[in-house]
Design a protein around this motif. Structure first.
Motif, PDB file in Angstrom:
ATOM      1  N   VAL A   1       0.930  -1.176  -0.044  1.00  0.00           N
ATOM      2  CA  VAL A   1       0.167   0.065  -0.057  1.00  0.00           C
ATOM      3  C   VAL A   1       0.937   1.193  -0.115  1.00  0.00           C
ATOM      4  CG1 VAL A   1      -1.798  -1.109   1.007  1.00  0.00           C
ATOM      5  CG2 VAL A   1      -0.063   0.019   2.674  1.00  0.00           C
ATOM      6  N   PRO A   2       0.285   2.420  -0.436  1.00  0.00           N
ATOM      7  CA  PRO A   2       1.211   3.646  -0.102  1.00  0.00           C
ATOM      8  C   PRO A   2       1.455   3.744   1.312  1.00  0.00           C
ATOM      9  CG  PRO A   2      -0.740   4.120  -1.818  1.00  0.00           C
ATOM     10  CD  PRO A   2      -0.966   2.523  -1.027  1.00  0.00           C
ATOM     11  N   ALA A   3       2.596   4.465   1.724  1.00  0.00           N
ATOM     12  CA  ALA A   3       2.968   4.609   2.958  1.00  0.00           C
ATOM     13  C   ALA A   3       1.976   5.541   3.755  1.00  0.00           C
ATOM     14  CB  ALA A   3       4.275   5.410   2.813  1.00  0.00           C
ATOM     15  N   ASP A   4       1.191   6.386   3.231  1.00  0.00           N
ATOM     16  CA  ASP A   4       0.217   7.098   3.948  1.00  0.00           C
ATOM     17  C   ASP A   4      -0.995   6.539   4.299  1.00  0.00           C
ATOM     18  OD1 ASP A   4      -0.843   7.241   1.209  1.00  0.00           O
ATOM     19  OD2 ASP A   4      -0.619   9.437   1.259  1.00  0.00           O
ATOM     20  N   ALA A   5      -1.138   5.028   3.653  1.00  0.00           N
ATOM     21  CA  ALA A   5      -2.430   4.309   4.021  1.00  0.00           C
ATOM     22  C   ALA A   5      -2.699   4.416   5.590  1.00  0.00           C
ATOM     23  CB  ALA A   5      -2.329   2.815   3.445  1.00  0.00           C
ATOM     24  N   GLU A   6      -4.007   4.302   5.707  1.00  0.00           N
ATOM     25  CA  GLU A   6      -4.349   4.454   7.234  1.00  0.00           C
ATOM     26  C   GLU A   6      -3.832   3.212   8.186  1.00  0.00           C
ATOM     27  OE1 GLU A   6      -8.677   4.439   9.758  1.00  0.00           O
ATOM     28  OE2 GLU A   6      -8.641   3.992   7.520  1.00  0.00           O
ATOM     29  N   THR A   7      -3.248   3.656   9.206  1.00  0.00           N
ATOM     30  CA  THR A   7      -2.583   2.760  10.119  1.00  0.00           C
ATOM     31  C   THR A   7      -3.491   1.528  10.464  1.00  0.00           C
ATOM     32  OG1 THR A   7      -0.978   4.313  10.568  1.00  0.00           O
ATOM     33  CG2 THR A   7      -1.400   2.177  12.355  1.00  0.00           C
ATOM     34  N   GLU A   8      -4.699   1.866  11.065  1.00  0.00           N
ATOM     35  CA  GLU A   8      -5.696   1.111  11.448  1.00  0.00           C
ATOM     36  C   GLU A   8      -6.380  -0.088  10.241  1.00  0.00           C
ATOM     37  OE1 GLU A   8      -6.651  -0.037  14.578  1.00  0.00           O
ATOM     38  OE2 GLU A   8      -4.923   1.429  14.955  1.00  0.00           O
ATOM     39  N   LEU A   9      -6.445   0.590   9.051  1.00  0.00           N
ATOM     40  CA  LEU A   9      -6.611  -0.553   7.952  1.00  0.00           C
ATOM     41  C   LEU A   9      -5.548  -1.447   7.850  1.00  0.00           C
ATOM     42  CD1 LEU A   9      -8.605  -1.352   5.472  1.00  0.00           C
ATOM     43  CD2 LEU A   9      -7.302   0.555   4.373  1.00  0.00           C
ATOM     44  N   ALA A  10      -4.443  -1.212   7.682  1.00  0.00           N
ATOM     45  CA  ALA A  10      -3.294  -2.027   7.571  1.00  0.00           C
ATOM     46  C   ALA A  10      -3.187  -3.088   8.684  1.00  0.00           C
ATOM     47  CB  ALA A  10      -1.708  -1.262   7.194  1.00  0.00           C
ATOM     48  N   TYR A  11      -3.528  -2.407   9.922  1.00  0.00           N
ATOM     49  CA  TYR A  11      -3.286  -3.249  10.976  1.00  0.00           C
ATOM     50  C   TYR A  11      -4.467  -4.402  11.009  1.00  0.00           C
ATOM     51  CZ  TYR A  11      -4.508  -4.449  16.079  1.00  0.00           C
ATOM     52  OH  TYR A  11      -4.834  -5.098  17.285  1.00  0.00           O
ATOM     53  N   ASN A  12      -5.677  -3.986  10.667  1.00  0.00           N
ATOM     54  CA  ASN A  12      -6.877  -4.988  10.621  1.00  0.00           C
ATOM     55  C   ASN A  12      -6.740  -5.687   9.552  1.00  0.00           C
ATOM     56  OD1 ASN A  12      -9.233  -4.536  12.730  1.00  0.00           O
ATOM     57  ND2 ASN A  12      -8.463  -2.416  12.338  1.00  0.00           N
ATOM     58  N   LEU A  13      -6.170  -5.514   8.323  1.00  0.00           N
ATOM     59  CA  LEU A  13      -5.890  -6.402   7.336  1.00  0.00           C
ATOM     60  C   LEU A  13      -4.814  -7.433   7.712  1.00  0.00           C
ATOM     61  CD1 LEU A  13      -5.653  -4.008   4.064  1.00  0.00           C
ATOM     62  CD2 LEU A  13      -7.327  -5.841   4.457  1.00  0.00           C
ATOM     63  N   ALA A  14      -3.818  -7.051   8.287  1.00  0.00           N
ATOM     64  CA  ALA A  14      -2.697  -8.145   8.715  1.00  0.00           C
ATOM     65  C   ALA A  14      -3.430  -8.941   9.879  1.00  0.00           C
ATOM     66  CB  ALA A  14      -1.588  -7.217   9.378  1.00  0.00           C
ATOM     67  N   LYS A  15      -4.123  -8.454  10.829  1.00  0.00           N
ATOM     68  CA  LYS A  15      -4.821  -9.318  11.905  1.00  0.00           C
ATOM     69  C   LYS A  15      -5.842 -10.343  11.097  1.00  0.00           C
ATOM     70  CE  LYS A  15      -7.463  -8.852  16.052  1.00  0.00           C
ATOM     71  NZ  LYS A  15      -7.862  -7.905  16.909  1.00  0.00           N
ATOM     72  N   TRP A  16      -6.449  -9.672   9.991  1.00  0.00           N
ATOM     73  CA  TRP A  16      -7.592 -10.641   9.436  1.00  0.00           C
ATOM     74  C   TRP A  16      -6.771 -11.979   8.686  1.00  0.00           C
ATOM     75  CZ3 TRP A  16      -8.159 -12.665   4.341  1.00  0.00           C
ATOM     76  CH2 TRP A  16      -9.326 -13.396   4.436  1.00  0.00           C
ATOM     77  N   MET A  17      -5.666 -11.465   8.206  1.00  0.00           N
ATOM     78  CA  MET A  17      -4.803 -12.380   7.240  1.00  0.00           C
ATOM     79  C   MET A  17      -4.110 -13.475   8.049  1.00  0.00           C
ATOM     80  SD  MET A  17      -3.298  -9.947   4.207  1.00  0.00           S
ATOM     81  CE  MET A  17      -4.258  -9.229   2.795  1.00  0.00           C
ATOM     82  N   HIS A  18      -3.730 -12.924   9.382  1.00  0.00           N
ATOM     83  CA  HIS A  18      -3.190 -14.046   9.972  1.00  0.00           C
ATOM     84  C   HIS A  18      -4.361 -14.732  10.651  1.00  0.00           C
ATOM     85  CE1 HIS A  18      -1.413 -14.789  14.301  1.00  0.00           C
ATOM     86  NE2 HIS A  18      -1.225 -15.978  13.578  1.00  0.00           N
ATOM     87  N   THR A  19      -5.520 -14.388  11.430  1.00  0.00           N
ATOM     88  CA  THR A  19      -6.598 -14.912  12.063  1.00  0.00           C
ATOM     89  C   THR A  19      -7.320 -15.783  11.101  1.00  0.00           C
ATOM     90  OG1 THR A  19      -7.955 -13.189  11.930  1.00  0.00           O
ATOM     91  CG2 THR A  19      -6.425 -13.303  14.127  1.00  0.00           C
ATOM     92  N   ALA A  20      -7.503 -15.379   9.999  1.00  0.00           N
ATOM     93  CA  ALA A  20      -8.395 -16.290   8.757  1.00  0.00           C
ATOM     94  C   ALA A  20      -7.831 -17.189   8.206  1.00  0.00           C
ATOM     95  CB  ALA A  20      -9.170 -15.134   8.148  1.00  0.00           C
ATOM     96  N   TYR A  21      -6.352 -17.244   8.415  1.00  0.00           N
ATOM     97  CA  TYR A  21      -5.489 -18.087   7.283  1.00  0.00           C
ATOM     98  C   TYR A  21      -6.147 -19.567   7.323  1.00  0.00           C
ATOM     99  CZ  TYR A  21      -1.586 -20.876   5.654  1.00  0.00           C
ATOM    100  OH  TYR A  21      -0.912 -21.724   4.966  1.00  0.00           O
ATOM    101  N   ASP A  22      -6.310 -20.136   8.346  1.00  0.00           N
ATOM    102  CA  ASP A  22      -6.886 -21.505   8.451  1.00  0.00           C
ATOM    103  C   ASP A  22      -8.212 -21.604   7.463  1.00  0.00           C
ATOM    104  OD1 ASP A  22      -5.099 -22.751   9.724  1.00  0.00           O
ATOM    105  OD2 ASP A  22      -6.000 -22.682  11.780  1.00  0.00           O
ATOM    106  N   GLY A  23      -9.045 -20.514   7.398  1.00  0.00           N
ATOM    107  CA  GLY A  23     -10.449 -20.624   6.535  1.00  0.00           C
ATOM    108  C   GLY A  23      -9.926 -20.298   5.210  1.00  0.00           C
ATOM    109  N   TYR A  24      -8.932 -19.814   4.883  1.00  0.00           N
ATOM    110  CA  TYR A  24      -8.695 -19.318   3.402  1.00  0.00           C
ATOM    111  C   TYR A  24      -7.385 -20.104   2.707  1.00  0.00           C
ATOM    112  CZ  TYR A  24      -4.881 -15.937   4.535  1.00  0.00           C
ATOM    113  OH  TYR A  24      -3.969 -15.414   5.022  1.00  0.00           O
ATOM    114  N   LYS A  25      -6.713 -20.786   3.608  1.00  0.00           N
ATOM    115  CA  LYS A  25      -5.307 -21.404   2.988  1.00  0.00           C
ATOM    116  C   LYS A  25      -5.729 -22.452   1.936  1.00  0.00           C
ATOM    117  CE  LYS A  25      -4.870 -24.900   6.721  1.00  0.00           C
ATOM    118  NZ  LYS A  25      -4.167 -25.215   7.736  1.00  0.00           N
ATOM    119  N   GLY A  26      -6.884 -23.042   1.856  1.00  0.00           N
ATOM    120  CA  GLY A  26      -6.989 -24.237   0.935  1.00  0.00           C
ATOM    121  C   GLY A  26      -7.625 -23.540  -0.377  1.00  0.00           C
ATOM    122  N   THR A  27      -7.855 -22.312  -0.634  1.00  0.00           N
ATOM    123  CA  THR A  27      -8.272 -21.605  -1.765  1.00  0.00           C
ATOM    124  C   THR A  27      -7.837 -21.797  -2.791  1.00  0.00           C
ATOM    125  OG1 THR A  27      -7.994 -19.399  -1.206  1.00  0.00           O
ATOM    126  CG2 THR A  27     -10.129 -20.357  -0.362  1.00  0.00           C
TER     127      THR A  27
END
Length: 397
Positions: free
Chosen positions: A273-299
């Motif tokens: 993302v651009p460096a000025d992307a919202e901190t909370e958006l990047a935080y929550n995207l990272a959190k989702w990609m980690h916590t939801a991994y078991d649900g999407y890893k087989g896609t």
């Protein structure tokens, strides 16, 4: 206090099940997600496009966002849409391409310089050199005999560098020797670049073994073969890395059967993302990609490369700066150290220095009436003056 919290969690769990909410959705519900999230990827024949489409429906379900995956084969256009037009929120991009974008190499020289940050690891893509099954080429060394052609994907400056600079360097050929022995066939898209060898337009193409177009080519009459970029050829690889410093030598283990066991190069793709992307958006995207991994890893096979463990392995050698929102999340879960702060701060300083130098070059060119174009020698001289003292990005091997 703790018991009360546990009691609440125990009550909330069954309620979540009744409502059909996933754990990832519960983890994200406090964040006010944007109405629309747009992710840019390489073209429809790429693994990046296919794998992103695999996990996006799950993100939509968990967050309520409308998420769109937009294929854009032109790397420079995808960069512009992310950083200038801002009609992309995030981009799947190779680390090699991000180096070109930051340093203004090739076609990026006249693009608006904008700093970027990594949000998460996408995949570790294996690349290699492919030929038609009936080609008389048995090794890359055979190119030294002369009279052969190589596809050059003009849609991506790093791909042009891979075949016009890196390949001759690997073979120990200087520019003049390469010019007399090898001809280059321009290709306007990734699919065209790869298909050129089975369509008889070129003898050799530089491709990713995981791409769907390679499966198509493998099933074509006569099939395909791969020519090894031998990981044991240390001298050749040393020369190759001078032009492609973000790659890592590898033995291909993913993708089409014909490529497996052949020497190639690993190119990591990241979501940026651009460096000025919202901190909370990047935080929550990272959190989702980690916590939801078991649900999407087989896609998709490449989605399995998006685990925290793969991301962590990549961070141990990445020279690219990570977004502060991602850093915040990784620190919370104990996956970020003081040593990471040190190299990441250095990476941020390096990228910011390149961006500032390029902006100064553009300002000087504008003041002097010099046409800001990547093929204008006068502008390139000004750009070189401002950037010549800067150290380039290179994998931390």
């Amino acid at each position: 206090m703790k018991r009360s919290g546990y009691r609440f969690a125990g009550i909330l769990g069954p309620i979540a099940v009744m409502l059909g909410l996933s754990g990832a959705a519960l983890a994200q519900e406090k964040f006010d997600w944007p109405r629309l999230l747009v992710i840019g990827t390489p073209g429809t024949s790429s693994g990046s496009f296919a794998s992103t489409n695999g996990w996006v429906p799950i993100l939509q379900k968990d967050t309520g966002m409308a998420v769109r995956v937009v294929p854009e084969d032109s790397e420079t256009m995808r960069y512009s849409r992310l950083t200038d037009r801002r009609d992309l929120t995030m981009s799947s991009v190779s680390a090699a391409e991000m180096r070109y974008q930051a340093q203004g190499i090739g076609g990026y020289a006249s693009q608006q310089p904008v700093p970027q940050r990594v949000v998460w690891h996408h995949n570790d893509t294996p690349w290699g050199f492919v030929v038609a099954g009936n080609s008389d080429l048995q090794s890359l060394e055979d190119l030294k005999k002369g009279g052969y052609s190589v596809a050059a994907g003009i849609f991506s400056p790093p791909m042009v560098a891979a075949v016009e600079i890196g390949l001759p360097a690997y073979l120990g050929l200087d520019a003049e020797e390469a010019k007399s022995l090898i001809s280059y066939v321009p290709a306007s898209s990734y699919a065209e670049n790869c298909r050129s060898v089975v369509e008889g337009k070129a003898d050799v193409a530089y491709c990713a073994s995981i791409s769907s177009v390679l499966s198509e080519m493998e099933g074509a009459p006569g099939g395909i073969r791969w020519l090894s970029l031998d990981p044991q050829n240390s001298e050749g690889w040393s020369r190759y890395l001078d032009s492609r410093p973000m790659l890592v030598p590898t033995e291909i283990s993913m993708g089409v059967e014909t490529a497996r066991g052949v020497g190639g190069a690993t190119s990591n793709f990241v979501y940026a993302v651009p460096a000025d992307a919202e901190t909370e958006l990047a935080y929550n995207l990272a959190k989702w990609m980690h916590t939801a991994y078991d649900g999407y890893k087989g896609t998709h096979p490449l989605a399995a490369r998006m685990s925290l463990e793969e991301f962590r392995r990549y961070l141990d050698r990445s020279p690219l700066p990570v977004h502060e929102g991602t850093v915040k999340y990784l620190r919370e879960i104990g996956a970020w150290t003081e040593e990471d702060d040190a190299w990441n701060n250095a990476a941020i300083e390096k990228m910011d220095a390149w961006i500032a130098a390029r902006q100064a070059a553009m300002k000087e060119a504008g003041e002097q009436g010099v046409d800001i174009h990547f093929e204008n020698p006068e502008f390139l001289a000004i750009l070189s003056k401002h950037t010549e003292a800067l150290e380039g990005f290179r994998s931390r091997l």
